[in-house]
Design a protein around this motif. Structure first.
Motif, PDB file in Angstrom:
ATOM      1  N   GLU A 127       0.804  -1.215   0.000  1.00  0.00           N
ATOM      2  CA  GLU A 127       0.000   0.000   0.000  1.00  0.00           C
ATOM      3  C   GLU A 127       0.841   1.272   0.000  1.00  0.00           C
ATOM      4  OE1 GLU A 127      -3.569   2.095   2.569  1.00  0.00           O
ATOM      5  OE2 GLU A 127      -3.370  -0.090   2.534  1.00  0.00           O
TER       6      GLU A 127
ATOM      7  N   SER B  71      -5.040   0.518 -11.546  1.00  0.00           N
ATOM      8  CA  SER B  71      -6.407   0.163 -11.180  1.00  0.00           C
ATOM      9  C   SER B  71      -6.786  -1.220 -11.681  1.00  0.00           C
ATOM     10  CB  SER B  71      -7.386   1.206 -11.747  1.00  0.00           C
ATOM     11  OG  SER B  71      -7.131   2.473 -11.188  1.00  0.00           O
TER      12      SER B  71
ATOM     13  N   SER C  89      -8.670  -2.933  -5.841  1.00  0.00           N
ATOM     14  CA  SER C  89      -9.232  -2.501  -4.554  1.00  0.00           C
ATOM     15  C   SER C  89      -8.379  -1.421  -3.897  1.00  0.00           C
ATOM     16  CB  SER C  89      -9.372  -3.698  -3.609  1.00  0.00           C
ATOM     17  OG  SER C  89     -10.274  -4.642  -4.126  1.00  0.00           O
ATOM     18  N   GLN C  90      -7.066  -1.668  -3.822  1.00  0.00           N
ATOM     19  CA  GLN C  90      -6.179  -0.722  -3.135  1.00  0.00           C
ATOM     20  C   GLN C  90      -6.101   0.610  -3.877  1.00  0.00           C
ATOM     21  OE1 GLN C  90      -3.411  -4.078  -3.479  1.00  0.00           O
ATOM     22  NE2 GLN C  90      -2.501  -3.364  -1.555  1.00  0.00           N
TER      23      GLN C  90
ATOM     24  N   THR D 222      -8.193   1.892  -6.050  1.00  0.00           N
ATOM     25  CA  THR D 222      -9.476   2.593  -6.028  1.00  0.00           C
ATOM     26  C   THR D 222      -9.680   3.308  -4.701  1.00  0.00           C
ATOM     27  OG1 THR D 222     -10.435   0.949  -7.533  1.00  0.00           O
ATOM     28  CG2 THR D 222     -11.967   2.331  -6.294  1.00  0.00           C
ATOM     29  N   SER D 223      -9.373   2.627  -3.607  1.00  0.00           N
ATOM     30  CA  SER D 223      -9.539   3.219  -2.273  1.00  0.00           C
ATOM     31  C   SER D 223      -8.669   4.467  -2.104  1.00  0.00           C
ATOM     32  CB  SER D 223      -9.192   2.179  -1.202  1.00  0.00           C
ATOM     33  OG  SER D 223      -9.270   2.738   0.083  1.00  0.00           O
TER      34      SER D 223
ATOM     35  N   LEU E 114     -10.040   7.358  -4.259  1.00  0.00           N
ATOM     36  CA  LEU E 114     -11.246   7.965  -3.700  1.00  0.00           C
ATOM     37  C   LEU E 114     -10.903   8.962  -2.592  1.00  0.00           C
ATOM     38  CD1 LEU E 114     -13.785   4.989  -3.637  1.00  0.00           C
ATOM     39  CD2 LEU E 114     -13.944   7.095  -4.974  1.00  0.00           C
ATOM     40  N   GLU E 115      -9.855   8.652  -1.823  1.00  0.00           N
ATOM     41  CA  GLU E 115      -9.412   9.599  -0.790  1.00  0.00           C
ATOM     42  C   GLU E 115      -8.972  10.916  -1.442  1.00  0.00           C
ATOM     43  OE1 GLU E 115      -6.381   7.869   1.638  1.00  0.00           O
ATOM     44  OE2 GLU E 115      -7.521   6.027   1.993  1.00  0.00           O
TER      45      GLU E 115
ATOM     46  N   LYS F 163     -16.274  -1.003  -8.431  1.00  0.00           N
ATOM     47  CA  LYS F 163     -16.206  -0.363  -7.113  1.00  0.00           C
ATOM     48  C   LYS F 163     -16.483   1.139  -7.196  1.00  0.00           C
ATOM     49  CE  LYS F 163     -13.045  -3.814  -5.241  1.00  0.00           C
ATOM     50  NZ  LYS F 163     -13.365  -4.739  -6.345  1.00  0.00           N
TER      51      LYS F 163
END
Length: 753
Positions: free
Chosen positions: A111, A168, A173-174, A176-177, A180-181, A228
């Motif tokens: 991450e 992406s 998942s990582q 995208t998250s 979004l932040e 997502k």
């Protein structure tokens, strides 16, 4: 080369040294635009690394972790100044190529690494710089070229988007998250000061766009999205407000239009119907980029398919949906085209072309207005043709207007001629070489739709068309050929009466002497056979065959290189035999050399037909009809010592040709109203002026039935003679052809006796 692979360590050590090298004396602190020598060198090194990753990765793998770290570090040290653009783009492309490959996933699979890439590489390189704003305003063509969907050009922003798309897909998942932040932070920042912080929303939109796209193509748009992310919710909350206002920031308007265009496949017909007036409204923008994006978006909406996962011609937004918007749409598009202060905009003219093609016969009421607009534009650009893409779409627009109106209302051709002849005559008189191929094609199109043959204007034009200098230009030849065949279609007897046959045959002879032009030569020849009375060409048909045989003799020295000529001459033989009968065909050739007709059949005509199927269904039909005539109407054939062998080979070729293309031997029509249309510098062919496939044997609706019935009639004339010949020849190979013929006879309800 092997030397480089054997000395890979030495090369990589040298590359590594240059990527680490720093020298302040090479840096001019006051220079913002031009890269230093070191910047260029390091960009060249990274380009080489990209080649290893994409072309020869295996020997490079031991060095990959070290260079990934070096390129990463180099990228983080680049500034946002234009002088570092080339280096930054090259480094981002290198990282993007690694992230996109599953085998390198471990290099980025944590991450913190992903956060650094997005936060320190993607986001900074998506931000609008002062130089970007200057290009947007002062050099819109360059901005569009690097930013438009599907562009091949690379900019920082486009490369950063490509990097994020790769991330992406690989770390959905990582990534995208994390995105979004950043998107939330950027949108919140925008909401604190919408006037001055519009750039934050622009970055947020590009982050969302790049994260959401999972699969796309330049022509078809997005075919798979990140599940997502809610594309429609983001559109309603953040894109729609920008599209609804025309007094916002122009760059943000352009980005909103790009977002809507990118995700056009995800919209329903109802969504697109609501979107269309918003796009039309932005055609009035004073910003070249905004009204260009709006025009490009409209064009793409009009070709959006109902289903992108299966082949279909049905569009989401077609003629019925477009009808209510025609008036404001053409008003907006032509307000740009008519503005002489603006450069010719190919995206706008392509939107005009596509709108005309989709509207079809809804255009009848406004035909004269639209055509006047197009001819006025033609008059302006003819003085100094600069943009070949604009010019191409301009003539395509004229062609589609002619097709849409005159195909349903042939009586309108005279009105079109009255409006188009003056500018066309100007083009021909002034020898505007870029436009003459287009003019010939549209004139041919108009002539084919004419309900009453050749007018005086067309008749007076034909003589100059035979001027040898016109045919010297390679670009003119296909269009001129098309126009002359149209003349023959509408008035062959009149042309022959005016002594134009020999000049046409002179052109034919010149064209087939050139491999590049032989196809056009045969198109002329086939038009003569199809439309000229037999009596008028009986005196020259022997000369035509002699010309063909001379070229055939030289082509025979290299059959593989001249395979196309053998196909073309075989098609002509078939057409001649089909039109005038087998006896006329044999007699014409026997007048040159006794027995040569069947020698040609055996050596040059049948072998290519047996080896591979005819290239089109109509070619197959022509060959089957012509060969059937020879098969069933040539008593002299069986009198030859090798007659039975040749007869069997003809039947085998017919059955094989029929089986290879099926029995539906009609035209190969395509729904050309949604097909992709583009400019080709080699020959400016107008798609919407394309000649429909012509069936020279309309009296034969089912060619298989025709062949079987003809064979039955032949067998009935001499019972017991032909079935053994048929059985022996068709069973010589796999026996498949015998089964095919039996199936055809059962379908036709006939037996051979």
């Amino acid at each position: 080369p092997e030397f480089f692979e054997d000395h890979m360590g030495e090369w990589m050590e040298c590359f590594s040294f240059f990527l680490k090298y720093e020298n302040v004396s090479l840096v001019d602190p006051d220079e913002e635009d031009e890269p230093t020598t070191l910047d260029r060198l390091q960009a060249a090194v990274v380009d080489n690394l990209n080649l290893y990753v994409s072309k020869d990765e295996e020997p490079f793998l031991p060095h990959l972790p070290n260079f990934t770290t070096l390129v990463w570090g180099l990228l983080l040290k680049t500034t946002i100044l234009p002088k570092h653009d080339v280096l930054a783009v090259t480094c981002i492309r290198f990282l993007s190529s690694l992230v996109g490959k599953l085998m390198h996933k471990s290099l980025f699979d944590n991450e913190s690494t992903l956060r650094e890439i997005i936060g320190k590489i993607v986001v900074p390189n998506l931000q609008i710089r002062e130089t970007d704003e200057e290009r947007f305003e002062d050099d819109p063509a360059d901005f569009i070229m690097t930013d438009m969907e599907g562009s091949d050009s690379n900019s920082r922003r486009k490369c950063a988007q490509d990097l994020l798309k790769s991330m992406s897909r690989q770390f959905e998942s990582q990534a995208t998250s994390i995105c979004l932040e950043h998107i939330t932070t950027m949108l919140n920042d925008y909401n604190t000061d919408k006037t001055n912080k519009w750039g934050s929303k622009d970055v947020a939109i590009h982050l969302f766009l790049s994260s959401a796209v999972q699969a796309e193509s330049a022509t078809s748009g997005v075919s798979a999205v990140n599940d997502k992310l809610d594309v429609m919710d983001f559109f309603v909350q953040n894109i729609l407000p920008e599209l609804q206002q025309t007094n916002g920031h122009a760059m943000l308007n352009a980005t909103a239009i790009k977002f809507a265009t990118t995700f056009r496949n995800q919209f329903t017909t109802e969504h697109l119907t609501a979107l269309m007036p918003l796009l039309i409204k932005h055609l009035s923008s004073s910003s070249v980029v905004v009204h260009t994006y709006a025009a490009a978006g409209i064009e793409k909406v009009l070709v959006t398919k109902k289903q992108i996962d299966i082949p279909t011609k049905e569009t989401k937004f077609g003629q019925k949906e477009l009808k209510q918007f025609l008036e404001p749409l053409f008003t907006g598009l032509f307000s740009i085209v008519d503005n002489e202060e603006l450069s010719e905009n190919e995206y706008v003219m392509k939107a005009v072309m596509r709108s005309l093609s989709v509207a079809r016969d809804d255009l009848v009421a406004v035909t004269e207005i639209v055509l006047n607009k197009l001819t006025a534009s033609l008059g302006r650009v003819a003085k100094n043709p600069k943009n070949p893409y604009f010019n191409h779409y301009l003539f395509e627009s004229i062609a589609v207007l002619v097709k849409s109106v005159c195909s349903k209302n042939p009586e309108y051709t005279s009105a079109f001629e009255a409006l188009l002849f003056p500018p066309f005559q100007h083009v021909l008189q002034m020898e505007v070489l870029e436009f003459t191929p287009y003019v010939f094609q549209v004139l041919a199109q108009l002539l084919e739709y004419r309900p009453d043959g050749l007018s005086d204007a067309y008749s007076s034009l034909f003589g100059p068309l035979m001027t040898p200098s016109l045919w010297e230009s390679k670009g003119n030849v296909p269009g001129l050929t098309r126009l002359v065949t149209a003349y023959l279609l509408k008035g062959a007897p009149q042309l022959i009466a005016q002594n134009h046959l020999m000049p046409i045959l002179g052109v034919f002879q010149k064209l087939i002497s050139s491999k590049a032009n032989e196809t056009n030569g045969f198109l002329l020849l086939e038009a003569i056979i199809m439309y000229a009375p037999m009596d008028s060409i009986r005196g020259v048909s022997k000369d035509i065959f002699q010309v063909l045989l001379v070229r055939l003799q030289s082509a025979a020295q290299n059959k593989q290189k001249n395979a196309r000529y053998f196909r073309l001459v075989s098609n002509y033989f078939s057409l001649f035999a089909g039109k005038y009968g087998a006896q006329a065909f044999v007699e014409q050739l026997d007048a040159i050399q006794q027995g040569i007709a069947f020698t040609l059949l055996k050596q040059f005509w049948l072998p290519p037909l047996v080896q591979s199927a005819p290239s089109t269904k109509m070619d197959a039909k022509i060959n089957i009809v012509g060969l059937t005539k020879i098969l069933c109407e040539s008593p002299s054939l069986l009198a030859r010592p090798d007659g039975q062998e040749i007869w069997g080979d003809i039947l085998f070729a017919i059955v094989q040709a029929a089986s290879s293309v099926g029995t539906g031997l009609g035209s190969n029509n395509e729904d050309d109203f949604v097909v992709e249309v583009s400019y080709d510098s080699a020959y400016s062919k107008l798609h919407f002026a394309s000649k429909p496939v012509t069936d020279p044997f309309p009296e034969v609706p089912d060619v298989m039935m025709y062949m079987v019935k003809s064979l039955q009639a032949l067998c009935s004339s001499q019972p017991g003679k032909f079935p053994p010949l048929i059985k022996n020849r068709l069973e010589m190979s796999s026996g498949k052809e015998a089964a095919i013929l039996q199936s055809m006879m059962q379908k036709a309800g006939v037996n051979l006796v």
